[in-house]
Scaffold this active site. Structure first.
Site, PDB file in Angstrom:
ATOM      1  N   HIS A  69      40.792  35.979  27.305  1.00 50.94           N
ATOM      2  CA  HIS A  69      42.270  35.437  26.442  1.00 50.94           C
ATOM      3  C   HIS A  69      42.328  33.511  26.208  1.00 50.94           C
ATOM      4  O   HIS A  69      42.661  33.040  25.934  1.00 50.94           O
ATOM      5  CB  HIS A  69      44.103  35.353  27.531  1.00 50.94           C
ATOM      6  N   HIS A 174      42.672  39.188  38.992  1.00 49.21           N
ATOM      7  CA  HIS A 174      43.809  38.238  39.896  1.00 49.21           C
ATOM      8  C   HIS A 174      44.121  38.778  40.839  1.00 49.21           C
ATOM      9  O   HIS A 174      45.305  38.323  41.876  1.00 49.21           O
ATOM     10  CB  HIS A 174      45.215  38.356  38.992  1.00 49.21           C
TER      11      HIS A 174
END
Length: 253
Positions: A69, A174
């Site tokens: 990202h 994550h």
């Protein structure tokens, strides 16, 4: 030599929590170098801004890595200009300067390399080959943030570089894994560090939105969840004489 590596920072609340707890955490753990993956630190949970990077640097972060990202809020020129703000080096259109940096430690140097996996992700340049091209054997310490989806790709990469890298830490998913260890050859390793973000979330996203996406398979505009945050990290202890890893400790704060 103690190197603290912190998982993906999610949203402004994750960024604020990092800034709040990092100074005292570094002091408590006697940290020498702090590396943070900041690719999700923008308010929308995707991308990083100049202001966000500056906030991290001003609160004790030495090097910021990113991932897939990285260019959603920041142009490639930002990574070229900021010596210690990295994007994955295996993007075909970035220079090695944007994906690798060195820290002069006095009697030795540390190189930090940021790479992205390609399994279930963008078809970037081969991270194994790119590591070979960037690795400098004159640096005593080598730390790699391997930002990848596939656990097998992460582990295969770590074994591939184990006799050269001091530590490899995985980011992107994550969720902290329970496999922090030292590989043969003296390379510290963890498949995924985790994240710094909201506890009541699905990898940082509002649970209801994640449920809708997974249950209905329809487009959903994700927003970062609010509420109490936690920080996931790993602390690598490196031998100052050899650069090899002699200790690995997961940190949940």
């Amino acid at each position: 030599m103690k190197v603290l590596c912190i998982g993906d920072i999610v949203g402004l609340n994750g960024l604020e929590y990092l800034c709040d707890v990092l100074p005292s955490l570094k002091h408590r753990l006697n940290v020498d170098i702090c590396i943070v993956n900041g690719e999700n630190s923008d308010s929308c949970g995707r991308g990083i801004t100049r202001n966000g990077a500056e906030a991290m640097f001003s609160h004790g972060v030495d090097i910021i890595t990113t991932g897939n990202h990285c260019f959603q809020r920041t142009k490639v020129e930002t990574f070229e200009e900021q010596e210690f703000l990295l994007c994955p080096a295996n993007y075909p259109f970035v220079s090695s300067h944007a994906g690798r940096c060195e820290i002069d430690l006095g009697r030795a140097k540390m190189q930090v390399i940021n790479l992205s996996g390609v399994a279930f992700m963008e078809p970037l340049d081969n991270p194994f080959v790119v590591f070979d091209s960037l690795y400098d054997s004159n640096c005593r310490f080598t730390i790699v943030d391997f930002h990848a989806e596939s656990t097998a790709e992460k582990k295969a990469f770590a074994y591939y570089v184990a006799d050269r890298a001091s530590a490899v830490f995985g980011t992107h998913t994550h969720v902290p894994t329970a496999d922090a260890r030292i590989l043969p050859g003296g390379c510290g390793y963890i498949t995924d560090v985790g994240m710094c973000g909201p506890d009541e979330s699905v990898i940082g996203v509002e649970p209801a939105q994640a449920i809708e996406k997974q249950r209905c398979h329809t487009p959903v505009r994700f927003t970062v969840a609010q509420g109490k945050c936690s920080l996931n990290a790993v602390l690598f202890t490196l031998d100052k004489a050899t650069g090899r890893c002699v200790g690995v400790e997961q940190i949940l704060a």
